[in-house]
Scaffold this motif. Structure first.
Motif, short mmCIF file in Angstrom:
data_model
loop_
_atom_site.label_atom_id
_atom_site.label_comp_id
_atom_site.label_asym_id
_atom_site.label_seq_id
_atom_site.Cartn_x
_atom_site.Cartn_y
_atom_site.Cartn_z
N ARG A 39 39.12 40.27 38.03
CA ARG A 39 37.83 39.60 37.91
C ARG A 39 37.17 39.79 39.16
O ARG A 39 37.87 39.61 40.48
CB ARG A 39 38.39 38.14 38.08
CG ARG A 39 36.92 37.23 37.82
CD ARG A 39 37.35 35.69 37.42
NE ARG A 39 36.18 35.00 36.85
CZ ARG A 39 36.09 33.70 36.86
NH1 ARG A 39 37.00 33.11 36.78
NH2 ARG A 39 34.80 33.44 36.34
N ARG A 94 34.47 38.67 41.91
CA ARG A 94 33.76 37.40 42.56
C ARG A 94 32.41 37.75 42.70
O ARG A 94 31.89 38.92 43.24
CB ARG A 94 34.79 37.13 43.82
CG ARG A 94 34.53 35.49 44.05
CD ARG A 94 34.63 35.32 45.25
NE ARG A 94 33.35 35.52 45.90
CZ ARG A 94 33.14 34.89 47.49
NH1 ARG A 94 34.15 34.58 48.26
NH2 ARG A 94 32.03 35.35 47.87
N PRO A 95 31.53 36.76 42.37
CA PRO A 95 29.94 36.93 42.53
C PRO A 95 29.85 36.83 44.06
O PRO A 95 30.54 36.18 44.74
CB PRO A 95 29.47 35.89 41.68
CG PRO A 95 30.57 35.01 41.48
CD PRO A 95 31.92 35.50 41.53
N LEU A 101 28.27 35.11 46.93
CA LEU A 101 27.93 33.52 47.04
C LEU A 101 26.79 33.14 47.94
O LEU A 101 26.18 32.06 47.83
CB LEU A 101 29.19 32.80 47.61
CG LEU A 101 30.47 32.80 46.83
CD1 LEU A 101 31.75 32.11 47.10
CD2 LEU A 101 30.12 32.06 45.20
N VAL A 123 43.20 38.85 47.71
CA VAL A 123 43.39 38.52 49.07
C VAL A 123 42.62 37.07 49.17
O VAL A 123 42.22 36.45 48.24
CB VAL A 123 42.50 39.37 49.99
CG1 VAL A 123 43.15 40.68 49.78
CG2 VAL A 123 41.07 39.47 49.53
N THR A 124 42.75 36.53 50.23
CA THR A 124 42.06 35.14 50.74
C THR A 124 40.66 35.13 50.29
O THR A 124 39.85 36.10 50.50
CB THR A 124 42.36 34.83 52.18
OG1 THR A 124 43.94 34.80 52.46
CG2 THR A 124 41.64 33.68 52.67
N ASN A 125 40.06 34.17 49.72
CA ASN A 125 38.87 34.13 49.39
C ASN A 125 38.24 34.88 48.49
O ASN A 125 37.25 35.33 48.20
CB ASN A 125 38.06 34.12 50.76
CG ASN A 125 36.62 33.40 50.97
OD1 ASN A 125 36.34 32.44 49.86
ND2 ASN A 125 35.63 34.43 51.23
N SER A 126 39.25 35.20 47.60
CA SER A 126 38.63 36.17 46.48
C SER A 126 38.49 35.42 45.11
O SER A 126 37.81 36.29 44.13
CB SER A 126 39.84 37.29 46.05
OG SER A 126 41.17 36.68 45.86
N GLY A 127 38.86 34.19 45.08
CA GLY A 127 38.56 33.52 43.94
C GLY A 127 39.58 33.13 42.95
O GLY A 127 39.52 32.81 41.80
N LYS A 128 40.86 33.24 43.54
CA LYS A 128 42.04 32.65 42.66
C LYS A 128 42.03 31.16 42.33
O LYS A 128 42.38 30.99 41.27
CB LYS A 128 43.22 33.02 43.57
CG LYS A 128 43.53 34.65 43.79
CD LYS A 128 44.70 34.78 44.83
CE LYS A 128 44.78 34.02 46.03
NZ LYS A 128 43.67 34.49 46.97
N THR A 129 41.79 30.58 43.30
CA THR A 129 41.89 28.98 43.08
C THR A 129 40.70 28.62 42.18
O THR A 129 40.97 27.94 41.12
CB THR A 129 41.75 28.31 44.48
OG1 THR A 129 42.94 28.79 45.43
CG2 THR A 129 42.10 26.77 44.19
N HIS A 130 39.63 29.20 42.29
CA HIS A 130 38.55 29.18 41.44
C HIS A 130 39.04 29.47 40.06
O HIS A 130 38.54 28.75 39.00
CB HIS A 130 37.23 29.65 41.96
CG HIS A 130 36.02 29.66 41.05
ND1 HIS A 130 35.16 28.57 41.26
CD2 HIS A 130 35.52 30.03 39.95
CE1 HIS A 130 34.36 28.60 40.33
NE2 HIS A 130 34.43 29.55 39.77
N GLN A 187 40.76 24.74 53.01
CA GLN A 187 40.94 25.05 51.70
C GLN A 187 41.65 26.25 51.14
O GLN A 187 41.70 26.70 50.04
CB GLN A 187 39.33 24.97 50.92
CG GLN A 187 38.93 23.63 50.90
CD GLN A 187 39.65 22.64 49.92
OE1 GLN A 187 39.87 22.84 48.84
NE2 GLN A 187 39.72 21.67 50.55
N SER A 188 42.11 26.94 52.11
CA SER A 188 42.68 28.21 51.75
C SER A 188 44.28 28.06 51.51
O SER A 188 45.16 27.46 52.42
CB SER A 188 42.65 29.36 52.98
OG SER A 188 43.59 30.26 52.86
N SER A 189 44.83 28.47 50.44
CA SER A 189 46.27 28.06 50.14
C SER A 189 47.00 28.78 50.97
O SER A 189 47.12 30.17 51.05
CB SER A 189 46.18 28.68 48.51
OG SER A 189 45.32 28.53 47.88
N GLY A 192 46.92 33.48 49.03
CA GLY A 192 46.13 34.86 49.51
C GLY A 192 46.99 35.82 50.39
O GLY A 192 47.55 35.36 51.31
#
Ligand code: ATP
Length: 979
Positions: A101, A103-104, A106, A188-195, A409-411, A447
């Motif tokens: 997936r 990520r768009p 942002l 990686v971090t901020n790649s959209g996993k949680t989203h 907000q980073s896991s 991440g």
């Protein structure tokens, strides 16, 4: 019917009648009990082996076509991956699916990056290093451009709903039909996993988890069963009434304010997701079954497993635990008063849970495939999607309060939500042996930390180290599983080819040990790899991120995962021993850890205030008395353990080295900057000083020139009597020649002043002699004289010939200014082209043969007079006053002139008009003085200007038979028209 057992295995027995409706019929009956009923005879007969057969809807996935199900698994996801072993047809195996997936973009900041990921087809992407031309990439070992293939590639504009139905819906169907499933998001971090897993709060943005719950509860609507039995461990069940564990958890009350739960409300509704969005999808299920849904939420943080539904104590003293274990408002940290900044931070204690091997009885005696479970993890029954979502939100809050999902907000931890579905046929609801248990675990992996970029330190570094370690171990497990599967396939192939019978147990014994035990994450998930179930991997990539290298690793991991087949023969992997063995060996992995947590209240980014907490994380209790599997007794391989530790150690060292390098680089840059600045400053000073010197020098020179001009005016008052024959002729000649020179040089501008200066300087000197040498010297030097600094910029600064007339007779001759001027003017007029029958410009005055009397005259006076007239004539005003158009500068051929001058001088010498030695010396001095004044500038011969001899003079100078040939680019004075 068996009398109510305290604990029993669940049955996944299949009803022949119901399965007939579901094409391809054979249902997984993994933990089938031997007990059979009339309707389950089919299942019972196919018990063990059939249990591992592909499940009912293996073709749920659009990618798996029935025709391809028996084909060898597709290997080598990455084009540059070489391995491609043809596995023999094995319907038990299915490779892990990997979905990408993208990520768009942002915000505008990200839009400045060129995305380095380009979708090629529905299943492939090209990844190109954005810095491939830079020096950095030349140092990198990573290929600048690669093509990766996936089960499916989802472009940035993919909706949550579309993504869910293509990736997760088949797993939801599986779990409702009694099969296990695993879905994990990697990136990686901020790649959209949680989203992807949780989603956002806007309409249509709900993620996989809430949609899964929606679909499950939509589908089992009206099929809810009685929670008489509850799940335990991995796949066991027990009577709920006999359990100490609560079957429900009361959600934090909003009325008991002020409490952490209230101030974190914003987070619950927005950032923690599970908004109001619902997925309307309904799956068609066998309505003869009843379902109960159980939820557990665990996190793996710093290599410890915690229960996010656990009873949490707000300090040891205030902890109140109800007999049932349900946290009271006083003991629930969410209802704890908001800690003030002044008071010491309250202490929250939570205990890590132990991961234990499942007893062999849970897997029909097959300990190898029994897997491991988290002892003490709460499994809570939920009756609606809303309740389940509420519970998950509490779990989210726990993660926030304990700092593993802190302000950024980073896991910082791996979150594992497990949905267990207990299904039983309506007619057998009281028979625990008939209860089927299936679970779906959704993992939001932390991440993969880019410590290199984030410059983490202290606690963050420790977290990052553990995150990376667990992901590394996961990769190692995949690698080993793949190698084992290939080795097994090779042996089978060889055996088939040779037509010999061989015992696969021999092969299995030689297979490598899969290092699940080296990370809590893999320990918990190992059952999905060695047991039954389907695995789906979601790869999240942010192509606008600068972490190209990290994303390459993610891609490679995905490629590796796609080569691993799940649901293999359970014996392929051998389960490493349990932590109890570690204890027996005296090895304790870690000790209790205390740390501080700061939470922003009022939502992320708002920073209204902060709450400080102290968290005590206690180690898990190791219970030797637990039932363990047979495999668990295997000795620990200390080498593997040591190697993992070493790898981790090296990784940290590498990070340190990177950090040191970055520091050194920064320091060096700083030093270089300072040094450069110093140098620039000193250069600036130097140039300023030099400029000042030049200016001073120029001023001096200007003063000297002005002084000379002034003196020359004073001297010009000396009159020369006209009537004295040759003497006055000489002056007239001098003036005439100078006037001609002036005409020719009228556009010379300031260059004239040099000439004037030269003449005046000559006057100042003690010029007594008509020395021809001195004359020639003077002439030739004049050409090479440096242009005056007063000369106009970009204009050649010509030098006029110092035509010192050695034959001037000046003794006692005094001429008034008026007379001189008149004479000069007259002479100029005489020399004007109108009066000259020669077409060439006349310079007769210069080259006229002196008379005897002239040669005998006082040369000094002659010079003075000539100079005077020259100086007068060189003023532009005079030339202008004559109404003459400015004459063009004509650079006369220097060589012929010199020859002419030399000849003339020779003639002069012959006629006894030699300048005296004193005069010669004076001229030299004059020249020297002028040279000194000229600041040593470069001499350009082209800048020299000489007076062009007229035809007569040339003839005289060159002698008979000689022809004047102008030099290249020179104007032939012979062709010069009158002006
Ligand atoms: N498909 C998407 N559409 C819109 N926004 C997205 C999408 N994917 C991610 N985002 C946004 O990107 C940001 C980062 O996403 P997210 O928190 O899910 O990353 P992550 O991989 O979970 O990071 P971490 O590992 O640090 O927790 C969030 O603000 C999220 O809303």
């Amino acid at each position: 019917m068996a009398s109510r057992p305290k604990t029993t295995r669940s049955s996944t027995r299949t009803k022949a009648a119901t399965q007939a409706a579901d094409p391809p019929a054979p249902t997984r009956t993994t933990r089938a009990v031997s007990k059979t009923t009339a309707s389950s005879s089919t299942a019972a007969s196919s018990k063990k082996t059939i249990a591992r057969k592909p499940l009912v809807n293996r073709n749920n996935s659009p990618e798996i076509k029935p025709s391809s199900r028996n084909a060898a698994p597709k290997l080598a996801a990455v084009t540059n991956t070489a391995s491609s072993i043809e596995l023999p047809p094995d319907t038990d195996k299915e490779p892990i699916k990997a979905f990408l997936r993208i990520r768009p973009c942002l915000d505008d900041a990200e839009a400045t990056y060129e995305p380095y990921l380009e979708p090629l087809t529905d299943s492939s992407v090209r990844m190109t290093d954005p810095s491939s031309s830079s020096a950095h990439s030349r140092m990198s070992t990573i290929s600048p451009s690669s093509i990766y293939t996936f089960s499916h590639v989802f472009p940035p504009d993919t909706t949550q709903s579309e993504f869910f139905s293509k990736t997760t819906l088949p797993l939801v169907r599986d779990v409702l039909e009694g099969r296990n499933g695993l879905l994990f998001a990697y990136g990686v971090t901020n790649s959209g996993k949680t989203h992807t897993i949780q989603g956002g709060s806007e309409a249509g943005s709900a993620g996989i988890m809430p949609r899964t719950l929606d679909v499950i509860f939509n589908s089992i609507e009206g099929l809810h069963g009685d929670p008489k039995y509850r799940p335990v461990r991995l796949q066991g069940i027990e009577l709920a009434a006999e359990s100490n564990e609560p079957t429900t958890i009361r959600l934090p009350s909003k009325n008991s304010s002020p409490a952490l739960a209230d101030v974190l409300e914003d987070d619950l509704s927005s950032a923690s997701t599970f908004g109001t969005d619902t997925d309307p999808t309904v799956l068609k299920l066998d309505r003869n079954y009843e379902y109960t849904i159980w939820l557990s939420y665990a996190e793996v943080y710093n290599e410890k497993v915690y229960d996010l539904f656990g009873a949490l104590e707000a300090g040891a003293s205030s902890a109140v635990q109800t007999p049932s274990g349900i946290p009271r408002s006083t003991s629930n940290f969410l209802n704890m008063p908001v800690p003030s900044n002044k008071a010491p931070p309250p202490l929250l204690t939570r205990k890590a849970l132990t991961v234990k091997p499942s007893p062999a009885s849970d897997a029909d005696g097959d300990a190898a495939s029994a897997g491991k479970y988290i002892a003490g993890l709460r499994q809570v029954q939920v009756r609606s999607a809303a309740e389940a979502k509420g519970l998950l939100r509490v779990g989210q809050l726990h993660r926030r309060v304990f700092g593993t999902l802190a302000n950024s907000q980073s896991s910082r931890s791996h979150a594992l939500v497990t949905i267990k579905v207990l299904r039983v046929h309506r007619g057998e609801r009281n028979d625990p042996a008939c209860i089927q248990t299936a679970r779906l675990t959704v993992v939001d992996l932390a991440g993969s930390e880019r410590t290199k970029h984030t410059h983490a330190s202290g606690e963050r570094l420790r977290e990052a180290g553990n995150i990376n370690k667990s992901l590394m171990v996961l990769g190692q497990c995949m690698e080993t599983l793949r190698a084992n599967q290939h080795a097994l396939a090779r042996s089978l192939q060889q055996g088939v080819k040779a037509g010999t019978q061989f015992d696969t147990r021999d092969v299995k014994r030689g297979l490598a040990l899969v290092p699940f035990r080296h990370s809590k994450l893999t320990e918990v998930l190992m059952d999905y790899f060695v047991g039954d179930g389907r695995a789906v991997m979601i790869v999240n990539v942010n192509p606008y991120d600068t972490g190209f290298d990290e994303n390459v690793h993610v891609m490679k991991f995905a490629a590796l995962a796609r080569e691993v087949c799940t649901n293999p023969a359970a014996a392929v992997s051998r389960i490493p021993p349990s932590p109890t063995k570690l204890k027996a060996n005296g090895i304790r992995p870690s000790s209790s850890h205390r740390r501080k947590v700061t939470i922003s209240l009022g939502g992320p980014g708002k920073k209204a205030s902060e709450a400080h907490l102290e968290v005590l994380e206690e180690d898990e209790e190791l219970d030797d008395g637990e039932e363990t599997s047979v495999e668990d007794d295997e000795p620990i391989n200390p080498l593997v353990n040591a190697l993992f530790d070493e790898v981790e150690e090296l990784r940290m060292q590498l990070y340190d080295a990177h950090l040191r390098c970055a520091l050194i680089e920064a320091e060096t840059r700083e030093e270089v900057m300072v040094e450069m600045e110093e140098r620039m400053r000193s250069m600036e000073d130097m140039f300023t000083r030099r400029l000042m010197r030049v200016m001073e020098h120029n001023e001096e020179k200007l003063d000297a020139k002005l002084d000379m001009i002034q003196r020359s005016r004073v001297l010009s008052k000396v009159a020369v009597p006209r009537s004295e024959g040759g003497y006055s002729d000489s002056i007239a000649d001098s003036v005439e020649s100078d006037a001609i020179g002036q005409l020719r040089m009228s556009d010379v501008g300031e260059g004239e002043y040099d000439e004037a200066e030269s003449s005046v300087a000559g006057r100042d000197g003690d010029y007594e002699s008509n020395d021809s040498d001195a004359y020639v010297h003077s002439t030739s030097d004049a050409r090479s004289r440096t242009p005056s600094p007063l000369a106009g910029k970009g204009k050649a600064a010509p030098k006029r010939q110092s035509t010192i007339r050695p034959n001037a007779k000046l003794s006692n001759a005094v001429v008034s200014d008026q007379e001189t001027e008149t004479e000069t003017e007259d002479e100029i007029e005489t020399a004007s082209p109108d009066d000259n029958d020669d077409e060439d410009v006349e310079t007769d005055g210069i080259l006229d043969e002196p008379t005897e009397s002239e040669s005998a005259s006082d040369s000094e006076e002659s010079i003075e007079d000539w100079t005077e007239s020259e100086a007068s004539e060189t003023t532009p005003a005079r030339a202008k006053g004559k109404g003459k158009a400015p004459a063009k500068l004509v650079v006369a051929p220097s060589k012929p002139l010199v020859m002419a001058q030399a000849k003339r001088t020779q003639g002069q010498v012959q006629q006894g008009r030699k300048p005296t030695g004193k005069a010669s010396k004076t001229v030299a001095e004059l020249e020297q003085e002028l040279d000194e004044l000229s600041l040593g500038d470069e001499i350009d011969p082209e800048d020299s200007t000489v007076i062009i001899p007229n035809k007569k003079a040339r003839e005289k100078a060159m002698g008979p038979g000689m022809e004047y040939v102008p030099g290249k680019g020179e104007v032939d004075p012979g062709k010069k028209k009158k002006r």
